[in-house]
Design an enzyme around this catalytic site. Structure first.
Site, short mmCIF file in Angstrom:
data_model
loop_
_atom_site.label_atom_id
_atom_site.label_comp_id
_atom_site.label_asym_id
_atom_site.label_seq_id
_atom_site.Cartn_x
_atom_site.Cartn_y
_atom_site.Cartn_z
N THR A 1 0.83 -1.20 0.00
CA THR A 1 0.00 0.00 0.00
C THR A 1 0.86 1.25 0.00
OG1 THR A 1 -1.98 0.96 1.04
CG2 THR A 1 -0.25 0.21 2.52
N ASN A 2 0.22 2.40 0.04
CA ASN A 2 0.89 3.69 0.06
C ASN A 2 0.58 4.42 1.35
OD1 ASN A 2 2.29 4.08 -2.33
ND2 ASN A 2 0.47 4.65 -3.46
N ARG A 3 1.42 5.37 1.72
CA ARG A 3 1.12 6.19 2.89
C ARG A 3 0.12 7.25 2.50
NH1 ARG A 3 6.29 8.50 5.95
NH2 ARG A 3 4.75 9.68 7.14
#
Ligand code: CTP
Length: 208
Positions: A21-23
């Site tokens: 995932t991404n921040r």
């Protein structure tokens, strides 16, 4: 007007218990959705997983992967006049999703990743969208140059660029400081809360 906002991260599964995932907290996209709804516009918010409350008077679609977000955007694009892509979409996903939990055997593990679809980059073509298209750019260097490349490459009317190397703004933070990058000029906005900034941005976007 009909406004579509993408927000939050996407999750790309590795196996039944893990994902890439991404921040991203989703705060900026949710604040924008809320600002447009408060102005009486019809908003569809397509969001990856976040802990935020769904804003009032907003149609909401929760997705997990970049492919699901792409499908949701494609399915509703013909109804939209304004599209704002604020999601932090994972650029790569595992080439294969393991059906069972991957057990640890060796000292190292190599995951093969493949590109996900560029959602913002496919809205003008092949989706054929002719309304106002707004993207975000999260950069750690050469903010204006990279943002203008995205503006031109993805056929946007405006890129809202932020320098994510600065502490206290951008990812996860409550405040943001952005540079508005248009085709022929840029405008820097002062640092402010994401909700205040969203109000300002909604007015700016409606005036494009
Ligand atoms: N975006 C998208 N789909 C993707 C990747 C990005 O819709 N698969 C959108 C984001 O929502 C944002 C804009 O594209 O509005 C820019 O995202 P960013 O991650 O900064 O840029 P990328 O195009 O992915 O380029 P790079 O990672 O090489 O900087």
């Amino acid at each position: 007007m009909n406004v579509l906002v993408t927000a939050g991260p996407t999750r790309e599964p590795i196996d039944p218990v893990r994902y890439l995932t991404n921040r991203s907290s989703g705060k900026m996209g949710y604040a924008l959705a809320s600002a447009f709804a408060a102005r009486g516009h019809h908003v569809l918010l397509v969001s990856g997983p976040t802990i935020l409350e769904v804003p009032e008077a907003v149609d909401f679609l929760r997705i997990e992967t970049a492919a699901e977000m792409h499908a949701a955007v494609e399915q509703s694009i013909s109804r939209q006049q304004i599209v704002i892509c604020a999601a932090a979409v994972a650029d790569y996903r595992p080439a294969m999703v393991a059906a069972q939990k991957i057990k640890k055997h060796d000292e190292s593990l190599i995951l093969e990743l493949v590109r996900t679809v560029d959602i913002l980059g496919s809205i003008r073509q092949p989706m054929g969208f002719t309304g106002k298209l707004i993207g975000f750019a999260a950069e750690t260097e050469r903010l204006e140059e990279h943002a203008r490349e995205k503006l031109l490459g993805k056929g946007c009317d405006l890129i809202i660029a932020n320098d994510v190397s600065q502490p206290g703004i951008g990812f996860d933070a409550n405040e943001n400081k952005v540079l508005l990058v248009y085709r022929d000029h840029s405008v820097s906005l002062p640092q402010s809360s994401k909700s205040h900034l969203a109000e300002e941005l909604a007015n700016i976007i409606l005036n494009i």
